[in-house]
Write an enzyme that holds these catalytic residues in place. Structure first.
Site, short mmCIF file in Angstrom:
data_model
loop_
_atom_site.label_atom_id
_atom_site.label_comp_id
_atom_site.label_asym_id
_atom_site.label_seq_id
_atom_site.Cartn_x
_atom_site.Cartn_y
_atom_site.Cartn_z
N ASN A 85 -36.99 -112.82 2.21
CA ASN A 85 -37.88 -111.68 1.55
C ASN A 85 -39.41 -111.75 1.53
O ASN A 85 -39.78 -110.79 1.49
CB ASN A 85 -37.32 -112.17 -0.12
CG ASN A 85 -38.37 -111.17 -0.89
OD1 ASN A 85 -38.19 -109.75 -1.11
ND2 ASN A 85 -39.35 -111.73 -1.54
N TYR A 116 -46.51 -103.52 10.19
CA TYR A 116 -45.59 -103.43 9.27
C TYR A 116 -44.27 -102.78 9.61
O TYR A 116 -43.16 -103.31 9.57
CB TYR A 116 -46.07 -102.99 8.03
CG TYR A 116 -45.11 -103.10 6.70
CD1 TYR A 116 -45.12 -104.55 5.86
CD2 TYR A 116 -44.45 -102.19 6.32
CE1 TYR A 116 -44.35 -104.61 4.82
CE2 TYR A 116 -43.63 -102.30 4.99
CZ TYR A 116 -43.40 -103.73 4.39
OH TYR A 116 -42.75 -103.89 3.33
N LYS A 133 -40.79 -104.67 10.44
CA LYS A 133 -39.39 -104.42 9.56
C LYS A 133 -38.59 -103.64 10.49
O LYS A 133 -37.25 -104.02 10.25
CB LYS A 133 -39.85 -103.41 8.22
CG LYS A 133 -40.79 -104.11 7.28
CD LYS A 133 -40.20 -105.30 6.60
CE LYS A 133 -40.88 -105.69 5.68
NZ LYS A 133 -40.24 -107.12 5.02
P1 NAP Z 1 -45.32 -109.25 -3.34
O1 NAP Z 1 -45.12 -108.80 -4.67
O2 NAP Z 1 -46.62 -109.15 -2.36
O3 NAP Z 1 -44.54 -110.79 -3.23
C1 NAP Z 1 -44.69 -111.41 -1.83
C2 NAP Z 1 -44.01 -112.85 -1.97
O4 NAP Z 1 -43.93 -113.22 -0.52
C3 NAP Z 1 -44.55 -113.64 -2.92
O5 NAP Z 1 -43.85 -114.46 -3.51
C4 NAP Z 1 -45.55 -114.74 -1.84
O6 NAP Z 1 -45.72 -115.82 -2.45
C5 NAP Z 1 -44.52 -114.60 -0.64
N1 NAP Z 1 -45.30 -114.84 0.49
C6 NAP Z 1 -46.17 -114.00 1.40
N2 NAP Z 1 -46.18 -114.87 2.42
C7 NAP Z 1 -45.69 -115.89 2.54
C8 NAP Z 1 -45.35 -116.90 3.55
N3 NAP Z 1 -46.16 -117.21 4.43
N4 NAP Z 1 -44.66 -118.08 3.14
C9 NAP Z 1 -43.82 -118.03 1.99
N5 NAP Z 1 -44.15 -117.10 1.22
C10 NAP Z 1 -44.78 -116.18 1.21
O7 NAP Z 1 -44.34 -108.35 -2.43
P2 NAP Z 1 -42.83 -107.58 -2.86
O8 NAP Z 1 -43.38 -106.08 -3.11
O9 NAP Z 1 -42.08 -108.03 -3.76
O10 NAP Z 1 -42.24 -107.70 -1.66
C11 NAP Z 1 -41.25 -108.39 -1.05
C12 NAP Z 1 -40.59 -107.84 0.23
O11 NAP Z 1 -40.06 -106.95 0.08
C13 NAP Z 1 -41.43 -107.96 1.48
O12 NAP Z 1 -40.82 -108.55 2.44
C14 NAP Z 1 -41.83 -106.38 1.36
O13 NAP Z 1 -42.29 -106.27 2.86
C15 NAP Z 1 -40.54 -105.90 0.88
N6 NAP Z 1 -40.87 -104.55 0.56
C16 NAP Z 1 -41.49 -104.32 -0.41
C17 NAP Z 1 -41.43 -102.97 -0.94
C18 NAP Z 1 -42.13 -102.55 -2.14
O14 NAP Z 1 -42.51 -101.25 -2.42
N7 NAP Z 1 -42.82 -103.43 -2.94
C19 NAP Z 1 -40.90 -101.85 -0.29
C20 NAP Z 1 -40.03 -102.25 1.01
C21 NAP Z 1 -39.85 -103.62 1.41
P3 NAP Z 1 -47.37 -116.32 -3.02
O15 NAP Z 1 -48.14 -115.32 -2.87
O16 NAP Z 1 -47.01 -117.19 -4.21
O17 NAP Z 1 -47.62 -117.57 -1.73
#
Ligand code: NAP
Length: 249
Positions: free
Chosen positions: A91, A156, A160
């Site tokens: 994730n 991005y 993906k």
């Molecule tokens: P978020 O709120 O920014 O959270 C990202 C998480 O990833 C945090 O727990 C962060 O941990 C961790 N992280 C980032 N880089 C890392 C690394 N190098 N090693 C280990 N952990 C890491 O993001 P989110 O919106 O929940 O998104 C989660 C996933 O869903 C992502 O892959 C994103 O691309 C995908 N996604 C999100 C959306 C959306 O609309 N939000 C849509 C499509 C896909 P720390 O900051 O604590 O280190």
């Protein structure tokens, strides 16, 4: 009987947002959770406590999942702590948006490393364990942007889309050992990642979504639960959009 009783899952990037929702949803179904983030901050500790309160075993680890050696060490440590492994959810992800004209090499490299290389690193680390036991489910979090593309997100979108190709290849290679590999592709989900998008732009996007709203991390977590559990024993190499019917997904 809860549907993930006696199972162990690794969830990357579960200190907040979608990863946290996945960890909590799985724990509600009896799953023990090893999760990670980049630092042992108050968010990691809070998630750990929330999971423990659900009556499962849970531990947060500090890992950069884009680092091949660190990912392998994380899986080895989790195996040592939890004893076995059934599920991996890749994730963790970041954005570094810019128009292609202005996108730097660093922005490209960072996003590809964290979003795509991490999936390779973590899959390589769990593969021998799942292979030996002849079972396992890997769920990779892509995005509708990986299917349809998006302005200012070439890095991005490429990362993906790469996850989808990787998943389909891995599903073919691992199928004979009953290891399933699937993709959940969220649309516009409200988390810290999308928090910085201006309100006006959010409203325009939402008006274009057939369900006329953004999604929640919990709605993404439910789709992950389907792929992680025995509810999806005949699904592999599949891509499930969770996007309210967004165009092109
Ligand atoms: P978020 O709120 O920014 O959270 C990202 C998480 O990833 C945090 O727990 C962060 O941990 C961790 N992280 C980032 N880089 C890392 C690394 N190098 N090693 C280990 N952990 C890491 O993001 P989110 O919106 O929940 O998104 C989660 C996933 O869903 C992502 O892959 C994103 O691309 C995908 N996604 C999100 C959306 C959306 O609309 N939000 C849509 C499509 C896909 P720390 O900051 O604590 O280190």
């Amino acid at each position: 009987m809860k549907i993930l009783e006696n199972k162990v899952a690794i969830v990357t990037g579960a200190t907040r947002g979608i990863g946290k929702a996945i960890a909590i949803r799985f724990a509600q179904e009896g799953c023990d959770i090893a999760f990670c983030g980049r630092s042992r901050n108050e968010k990691m500790i809070a998630v750990e406590q929330e999971l423990l309160a659900l009556g499962v075993k849970a531990k947060g680890y500090v890992v950069d999942v884009a680092d091949f050696t660190a990912a392998a060490a994380f899986v080895a440590e989790a195996m040592n702590d939890f004893g076995h492994l059934d599920i991996l959810v890749n994730n963790a992800g970041i954005t570094a948006d810019a128009a292609l004209k202005r996108m730097t090499e660093e922005q490209w490299d960072n996003v590809i490393q964290v979003n795509l290389k991490s999936v390779f690193c973590m899959t390589k680390a769990v593969q021998p364990i799942l292979w030996r036991q002849g079972s396992g489910s890997i769920v990779n979090i892509s995005s509708v942007v990986g299917i349809a593309g998006n302005y200012n997100q070439a890095n991005y979108a490429a990362s993906k889309a790469g996850i989808i190709g990787f998943t389909k290849a891995a599903a073919k290679e691992f199928g004979a050992r009953n290891i399933r590999v699937n993709v959940v592709a969220p649309g516009f989900i409200v988390t810290e990642m999308t928090g910085e998008i201006p309100e006006q732009l959010k409203e325009i996007w939402q008006s274009r979504i057939p369900l006329h709203r953004s999604g929640t991390p919990q709605e993404v977590a439910n789709a992950c639960l389907f792929f992680a559990s025995d509810m999806s024993t005949y699904s592999t190499g599949a891509v499930l959009p969770v996007c309210g019917g967004m165009e092109d997904a």
